[in-house]
Design a protein around this motif. Structure first.
Motif, mmCIF file in Angstrom:
data_model
loop_
_atom_site.group_PDB
_atom_site.id
_atom_site.type_symbol
_atom_site.label_atom_id
_atom_site.label_comp_id
_atom_site.label_asym_id
_atom_site.label_seq_id
_atom_site.Cartn_x
_atom_site.Cartn_y
_atom_site.Cartn_z
ATOM 1 N N SER A 86 0.803 -1.227 0.000
ATOM 2 C CA SER A 86 0.000 0.000 0.000
ATOM 3 C C SER A 86 0.835 1.277 0.000
ATOM 4 C CB SER A 86 -0.978 0.015 1.189
ATOM 5 O OG SER A 86 -1.987 -0.944 0.992
ATOM 6 N N SER A 88 4.261 3.407 -2.166
ATOM 7 C CA SER A 88 4.588 3.813 -3.533
ATOM 8 C C SER A 88 6.042 4.242 -3.573
ATOM 9 C CB SER A 88 3.688 4.969 -3.971
ATOM 10 O OG SER A 88 3.932 6.117 -3.156
ATOM 11 N N ASP A 109 6.570 1.999 -8.697
ATOM 12 C CA ASP A 109 5.354 1.553 -8.025
ATOM 13 C C ASP A 109 5.110 0.105 -8.432
ATOM 14 O OD1 ASP A 109 4.979 4.048 -6.935
ATOM 15 O OD2 ASP A 109 3.439 4.672 -8.369
ATOM 16 N N PHE A 113 -0.144 -1.309 -6.730
ATOM 17 C CA PHE A 113 0.033 -0.166 -5.835
ATOM 18 C C PHE A 113 0.438 1.078 -6.619
ATOM 19 C CE2 PHE A 113 1.372 -4.006 -3.392
ATOM 20 C CZ PHE A 113 0.286 -4.058 -2.525
ATOM 21 N N GLY A 117 -0.805 0.507 -10.620
ATOM 22 C CA GLY A 117 -2.100 -0.139 -10.593
ATOM 23 C C GLY A 117 -2.038 -1.640 -10.807
ATOM 24 N N THR A 237 -4.144 5.096 -2.869
ATOM 25 C CA THR A 237 -5.165 4.083 -2.614
ATOM 26 C C THR A 237 -6.306 4.189 -3.613
ATOM 27 O OG1 THR A 237 -4.619 4.079 -0.256
ATOM 28 C CG2 THR A 237 -6.765 3.181 -0.871
ATOM 29 N N ARG A 239 -6.186 5.056 -6.702
ATOM 30 C CA ARG A 239 -5.853 4.697 -8.082
ATOM 31 C C ARG A 239 -6.702 3.490 -8.474
ATOM 32 N NH1 ARG A 239 -4.913 1.714 -12.623
ATOM 33 N NH2 ARG A 239 -3.035 2.360 -13.766
ATOM 34 N N ASN A 242 -6.553 -0.448 -7.232
ATOM 35 C CA ASN A 242 -5.617 -0.734 -6.148
ATOM 36 C C ASN A 242 -6.290 -1.340 -4.915
ATOM 37 O OD1 ASN A 242 -3.457 0.119 -7.619
ATOM 38 N ND2 ASN A 242 -3.045 1.962 -6.439
#
Length: 324
Positions: A86, A88, A109, A113, A117, A237, A239, A242
């Motif tokens: 969770s 980035s 990322d 996450f 994505g 979160t 996005r 996710n």
């Protein structure tokens, strides 16, 4: 008035009172839902604020991955930093700002996450993440690297070292996963994500208080959690995809099944740990030190589960010594 009419009148008043209470509860629920309503956002909607230069999106086996590739481009052994669940690539900004002055620093990322994505397979197992890092290295033409990772990212880093030891120069493990453990405290967001019946609500609502409490849970000093920091975690979160990816990841946890492989690691390893980590207990740090021959452990007594984010200056000082 007859005695028979009095009970009927009292009953009618009681019904009215109950209806008023029920109406208030429904109104409160509706207001609460409206205030916490937070539907998904696309990567494009979020990128202007959260992916400025040097961010880029590169194709890694069909998945467009949010990456920052900074610093000395000719560095023969770049530093690749991998975030946790969770989180980035933003969690490494404090480190990257200084490290890029002398090194090539790559952050990303992970699938599921940040702005990257979800992946198409809905597979967020350790094996998939391990292969993802190797594929990313190939895409960036990196043959050999120094791998660093926090929490899940630390677990991925050492699993890459096990799977492809010829491609890892050194390891930096920051509150890394790997052994079975019992958390002292689990962030509220993780707890709710484990409840299937909450999936629709969690896909559309994101109470600010819940997000703030979840971030504070992984800090040694909760007072360091600023509104801007909560904004970032909330944006990542939201996005698209996710939240569902997190639920799937939590069903695919490794739970220490590969822990015996840690003893096979034979690269220089630095272990950093927050003494106030409530998610992965500090005693796990000593297990890594025990099982990785020649490894060095540094404990930061006042920091929590994300020490590189909570105090990048102090933690990076230890990293710089290790790299030299």
């Amino acid at each position: 008035m007859s005695t028979a009419a009095k009970p009927r009148s009292l009953k009618k008043k009681l019904i009215i009172v109950l209806l008023i209470i029920l109406s208030c509860l429904i109104a409160s629920a509706v207001i609460g839902l409206a205030l916490s309503w937070a539907p998904d956002k696309t990567a494009d909607e979020l990128s202007e604020q959260w992916a400025p230069r040097p961010s880029q999106f590169i194709d890694v086996k069909g998945l467009f991955v949010h990456v920052r590739d900074e610093g000395w481009i000719e560095d023969p052994t770049p530093i690749i930093l991998i975030h946790g669940t969770s989180s980035s690539l933003h969690t490494w900004e404090g480190w990257a700002k200084e490290l890029k002055k002398q090194h090539r620093v790559i952050t990303m990322d992970l699938p599921g996450f940040g702005l990257t994505g979800p992946n198409q397979s809905n597979d967020y197992s350790n094996a998939t993440y391990t292969q993802f890092i190797l594929d990313l290295m190939d895409a960036l033409h990196v043959q050999r690297a120094i791998l660093g990772g926090n929490s899940l990212g630390g677990e991925i880093a050492w699993e890459v070292a096990v799977a492809a030891p010829n491609r890892v120069e050194k390891l930096i493990l920051v509150d890394a996963a790997g052994y079975a453990f019992t958390p002292k405290s689990i962030p509220l967001g993780f707890q709710l994500a484990r409840i299937p019946e909450m999936s629709w609500l969690m896909n559309h609502c994101l109470p600010r208080s819940m997000m703030e409490e979840s971030v504070k849970n992984v800090y040694g000093n909760p007072e360091k959690v600023t509104p801007a920091l909560v904004d970032r975690y909330e944006a990542m979160t939201r996005r698209a995809g996710n939240r569902e990816a997190l639920r799937l990841r939590l069903t695919q946890l490794n739970a220490g099944k590969d822990a015996d492989l840690i003893k096979t690691i034979h690269v220089p390893t630095l272990i950093l740990w927050g003494g106030k980590d409530q998610l992965i207990p500090p005693e796990n740090a000593s297990w890594f030190q025990r099982d990785i021959a020649g490894s060095k452990l540094i404990m930061f007594d006042d920091l929590g589960h994300v020490p590189q984010e909570e105090n990048p200056v102090v933690t990076l000082a230890a990293v710089n010594i290790f790299l030299q």
